[in-house]
Design a protein around this motif. Structure first.
Motif, PDB file in Angstrom:
ATOM      1  N   ASP A   1       0.847  -1.197   0.000  1.00 47.39           N
ATOM      2  CA  ASP A   1       0.000   0.000   0.000  1.00 47.39           C
ATOM      3  C   ASP A   1       0.881   1.246   0.000  1.00 47.39           C
ATOM      4  O   ASP A   1       1.926   1.294   0.649  1.00 47.39           O
ATOM      5  N   GLU A   2       0.434   2.279  -0.710  1.00 49.02           N
ATOM      6  CA  GLU A   2       1.215   3.520  -0.809  1.00 49.02           C
ATOM      7  C   GLU A   2       1.419   4.206   0.539  1.00 49.02           C
ATOM      8  O   GLU A   2       2.315   5.043   0.676  1.00 49.02           O
ATOM      9  N   LEU A   3       0.624   3.856   1.557  1.00 51.06           N
ATOM     10  CA  LEU A   3       0.844   4.400   2.891  1.00 51.06           C
ATOM     11  C   LEU A   3       2.270   4.146   3.376  1.00 51.06           C
ATOM     12  O   LEU A   3       2.841   4.933   4.114  1.00 51.06           O
ATOM     13  N   PHE A   4       2.854   3.023   2.945  1.00 55.19           N
ATOM     14  CA  PHE A   4       4.148   2.605   3.456  1.00 55.19           C
ATOM     15  C   PHE A   4       5.305   3.021   2.553  1.00 55.19           C
ATOM     16  O   PHE A   4       6.469   2.756   2.865  1.00 55.19           O
ATOM     17  N   ASP A   5       4.988   3.713   1.457  1.00 60.47           N
ATOM     18  CA  ASP A   5       6.033   4.239   0.576  1.00 60.47           C
ATOM     19  C   ASP A   5       6.787   5.362   1.270  1.00 60.47           C
ATOM     20  O   ASP A   5       6.224   6.084   2.111  1.00 60.47           O
TER      21      ASP A   5
END
Length: 189
Positions: free
Chosen positions: A83-87
């Protein structure tokens, strides 16, 4: 503030979790102070060159442990690791020539980090959140015998009060943990 090791003495800069989940104002965990720390983090990374490590918190902890209850309390963070949250935030791109150190724990000190910086090594910590992942990393590293400097103005807390409280607690651990500003670290004091 205490004297801090400079960037050329074998010290490693560890940038804790410069990720969307901790930087975005849309995130329940976003620090309102993150954006103002990034220029200092970038200056530190430039000075440390190849001796920079970037970590990421990943939602991969075993749900049969207390992490199960944690994710029940924070369901928005219970997403796949892709998920992009963790980018990393765009400003964190290129801070380190190494791959990120991805761990499912608040504290990033452990065998993976110690194998890079060495037993009893020197680390300089910056990143988010001062009152969670930075604090957890600093205390565990000091307990393991590492020499830790926390760059107080290159760390972002969940609130100003929580940042100050975490800095206060870490300041109770000299000489294993020292506190410094980015300017002090860059001056090599």
């Amino acid at each position: 503030m205490s004297s801090a090791p400079g960037p050329v003495d074998g010290t490693w800069l560890v940038v804790i979790d410069p990720q969307n989940i901790f930087a975005s104002s849309d995130s329940a965990w976003g620090s309102p102070f993150f954006a103002e720390t990034m220029p200092r983090i970038r200056s530190l990374a430039d000075a440390f060159g190849g001796r920079v490590l970037v970590t990421r918190w990943m939602p991969t902890a075993d749900r049969s442990t207390s992490w199960g209850e944690y994710f029940e309390a924070w369901p928005f963070a219970d997403q796949p690791p892709t998920d992009e949250l963790f980018d990393l935030v765009p400003d964190a791109a290129g801070l380190s020539p190494r791959a990120t150190l991805d761990l499912p724990t608040f504290g990033k000190w452990g065998p993976e980090l110690e194998s890079i910086v060495g037993h009893g090594g020197r680390i300089v910590l910056a990143g988010v959140s001062t009152d969670c992942c930075v604090l957890s990393t600093a205390l565990a590293a000091a307990d393991a015998g590492a020499r830790v400097t926390v760059v107080t103005d290159a760390c972002a807390g969940s609130t100003a009060e929580n940042h100050a409280a975490a800095v206060h607690v870490m300041g109770l651990y000299p000489p294993q943990i020292t506190l410094a500003t980015a300017a002090e670290v860059l001056a090599g004091r």
